[in-house]
Design a protein around this motif. Structure first.
Motif, PDB file in Angstrom:
ATOM      1  N   ASN A 132      -6.255   2.793  -3.481  1.00  0.00           N
ATOM      2  CA  ASN A 132      -4.874   3.186  -3.999  1.00  0.00           C
ATOM      3  C   ASN A 132      -4.927   3.190  -5.501  1.00  0.00           C
ATOM      4  O   ASN A 132      -3.715   3.379  -6.019  1.00  0.00           O
ATOM      5  CB  ASN A 132      -3.694   2.525  -3.518  1.00  0.00           C
ATOM      6  N   ASN A 168      -7.229   4.127  -9.343  1.00  0.00           N
ATOM      7  CA  ASN A 168      -8.253   5.005  -9.948  1.00  0.00           C
ATOM      8  C   ASN A 168      -9.432   4.284 -10.743  1.00  0.00           C
ATOM      9  O   ASN A 168      -9.168   3.201 -10.993  1.00  0.00           O
ATOM     10  CB  ASN A 168      -7.671   6.048 -10.782  1.00  0.00           C
ATOM     11  N   PHE A 194       0.725  -1.252   0.032  1.00  0.00           N
ATOM     12  CA  PHE A 194       0.063   0.185  -0.055  1.00  0.00           C
ATOM     13  C   PHE A 194       0.747   1.144   0.078  1.00  0.00           C
ATOM     14  O   PHE A 194       0.523   2.171  -0.588  1.00  0.00           O
ATOM     15  CB  PHE A 194      -0.834   0.037   1.220  1.00  0.00           C
ATOM     16  N   GLU A 195       1.886   1.104   0.674  1.00  0.00           N
ATOM     17  CA  GLU A 195       2.927   2.439   0.709  1.00  0.00           C
ATOM     18  C   GLU A 195       3.416   2.645  -0.695  1.00  0.00           C
ATOM     19  O   GLU A 195       3.256   3.682  -1.211  1.00  0.00           O
ATOM     20  CB  GLU A 195       4.048   2.074   1.504  1.00  0.00           C
ATOM     21  N   LYS A 249      -0.664   6.415  -7.358  1.00  0.00           N
ATOM     22  CA  LYS A 249      -2.013   6.972  -7.602  1.00  0.00           C
ATOM     23  C   LYS A 249      -2.060   8.136  -8.121  1.00  0.00           C
ATOM     24  O   LYS A 249      -2.740   8.474  -9.069  1.00  0.00           O
ATOM     25  CB  LYS A 249      -2.872   6.891  -6.260  1.00  0.00           C
ATOM     26  N   GLN A 308      -8.804  -1.714   0.603  1.00  0.00           N
ATOM     27  CA  GLN A 308      -7.453  -0.699   0.748  1.00  0.00           C
ATOM     28  C   GLN A 308      -6.948  -0.628  -0.611  1.00  0.00           C
ATOM     29  O   GLN A 308      -6.330   0.524  -1.178  1.00  0.00           O
ATOM     30  CB  GLN A 308      -6.608  -1.271   1.777  1.00  0.00           C
ATOM     31  N   LEU A 309      -6.693  -1.813  -1.203  1.00  0.00           N
ATOM     32  CA  LEU A 309      -6.053  -1.852  -2.329  1.00  0.00           C
ATOM     33  C   LEU A 309      -6.772  -0.917  -3.509  1.00  0.00           C
ATOM     34  O   LEU A 309      -6.303  -0.059  -4.280  1.00  0.00           O
ATOM     35  CB  LEU A 309      -6.029  -3.068  -3.179  1.00  0.00           C
ATOM     36  N   LEU A 325       1.883   1.605  -3.607  1.00  0.00           N
ATOM     37  CA  LEU A 325       0.891   1.791  -4.646  1.00  0.00           C
ATOM     38  C   LEU A 325       0.197   3.463  -4.109  1.00  0.00           C
ATOM     39  O   LEU A 325      -0.177   4.091  -5.302  1.00  0.00           O
ATOM     40  CB  LEU A 325      -0.541   1.133  -4.181  1.00  0.00           C
ATOM     41  N   SER A 326       0.349   3.728  -3.124  1.00  0.00           N
ATOM     42  CA  SER A 326       0.027   5.131  -2.764  1.00  0.00           C
ATOM     43  C   SER A 326       0.815   6.301  -3.415  1.00  0.00           C
ATOM     44  O   SER A 326       0.220   7.249  -3.798  1.00  0.00           O
ATOM     45  CB  SER A 326       0.048   5.582  -1.162  1.00  0.00           C
ATOM     46  N   LYS A 327       1.985   5.737  -3.784  1.00  0.00           N
ATOM     47  CA  LYS A 327       2.865   6.755  -4.690  1.00  0.00           C
ATOM     48  C   LYS A 327       2.516   7.025  -6.134  1.00  0.00           C
ATOM     49  O   LYS A 327       2.952   7.835  -6.588  1.00  0.00           O
ATOM     50  CB  LYS A 327       4.145   6.456  -4.484  1.00  0.00           C
TER      51      LYS A 327
END
Length: 316
Positions: free
Chosen positions: A175, A177, A135-136, A142, A171-172, A138-140
């Motif tokens: 992150n 669209n 998740f860390e 998005k 949660q996935l 993937l968040s970058k």
């Protein structure tokens, strides 16, 4: 020393029943053993999904809904050695697709090996390895305004209980669209005579893989586990559809872990729960996705219908 490893071991071995987190299987020895597991004749999962990626590649690519000349990112969570994914990567490169491949893994060792292999096998491929929490990482991604196709293969989702799987996918999705794709590879519910040997192979590689976690605690936490006093003890309930992995104590014994300044008592026959491997059908997948933004748009099966890659699209 890995403080999280220490804390998780303390929590797990202080619990009743005892447990250990499967994420700690993957040190350098564990990585190598898992590659051996994936190549075992009994471990049908790899060959089944490999068949999908090698023989149904066009169907897989078409399911992504990529427009001609559309730029996209192919992100793989838990990339491992990339055996299956290389078939897809070669096909995309051959088609002239405009994409970058971003393998994500907790193991830097696995990423280094994969990157070296890809540079040799597919030199024109754009590769950007990412080590760390899914998740860390993937968040970058998005905020990057290109379509994303995320691969989560090998039935890795099956290591989570259903409620945790639903939370993970929620949660996935957070992150990603709208319109992004998730390829979710899952093992399907089958009889015990097929699934049992996959988790208890004749060569004993799976047993070594599980017992290696005790070896890791000896090496990294100063534990004094006698590896000969524990055995691999798998169990599969066909009706429940969950394979469970345990390490069982062969005697009454006490184990000291110096990094924790603590001893743990094990009774003969006492089991440490290590891992689950959930098996799926359409009904279970539907329940897990119920509170997420993902919708099933396709389902691709191997020829024996042992394994499925569900193609999910984020709808909101």
């Amino acid at each position: 020393m890995n403080e999280q490893f220490k804390n998780d071991v303390l929590e797990g071995l202080s619990s009743n029943p005892k447990f250990l987190s499967s994420k700690y299987f993957y040190d350098k020895i564990g990585d190598d053993l898992f590659v051996q597991i994936m190549n075992m004749p009994e471990y049908y999962l790899t060959n089944s999904e490999f068949e999908i990626f090698s023989k149904k590649t066009d169907e897989l690519i078409n399911s992504f809904g990529i427009e001609d000349n559309e730029k996209f990112e192919l992100i793989e969570l838990g990339a491992g050695d990339g055996t299956k994914t290389k078939e897809l990567l070669k096909a995309l490169v051959h088609k002239g697709a405009d994409f970058s491949y971003l393998p994500v893994d907790i193991s830097q060792n696995a990423l280094n090996l994969l990157n070296a292999d890809l540079q040799e096998e597919i030199p024109s491929l754009k590769v950007k390895v990412r080590q760390g929490d899914y998740f860390e990482v993937l968040s970058k991604f998005k905020a990057v305004d290109v379509k994303k196709v995320v691969l989560f293969l090998g039935s890795n989702i099956g290591n989570l209980k259903d409620e945790k799987s639903a939370e993970f996918l929620y949660q996935l999705g957070g992150n990603l669209n709208k319109g992004d794709i998730l390829v979710l590879g899952v093992d399907l519910i089958k009889s015990v005579d097929i699934i049992g040997p996959a988790y208890n192979d004749a060569q004993g590689i799976t047993a070594k893989f599980n017992i290696n976690l005790l070896h890791r605690m000896n090496a990294e936490l100063g534990a004094n586990f006698d590896l000969g006093e524990f055995k691999h003890a798998p169990h599969y309930d066909e009706e429940e559809g969950i394979a469970k992995s345990y390490i069982e104590s062969l005697s009454d014994q006490e184990v000291e872990i110096s990094a924790l300044d603590k001893s743990f008592i094990f009774k003969e026959g006492e089991k440490i729960h290590m891992e689950i491997s959930r098996k799926y059908n359409d009904e279970i997948i539907s329940k897990i996705l119920r509170d997420t933004d993902f919708k099933v748009i396709s389902k691709i099966l191997d020829s024996r219908e042992y394994f499925a890659d569900y193609i999910l699209r984020k709808e909101a």
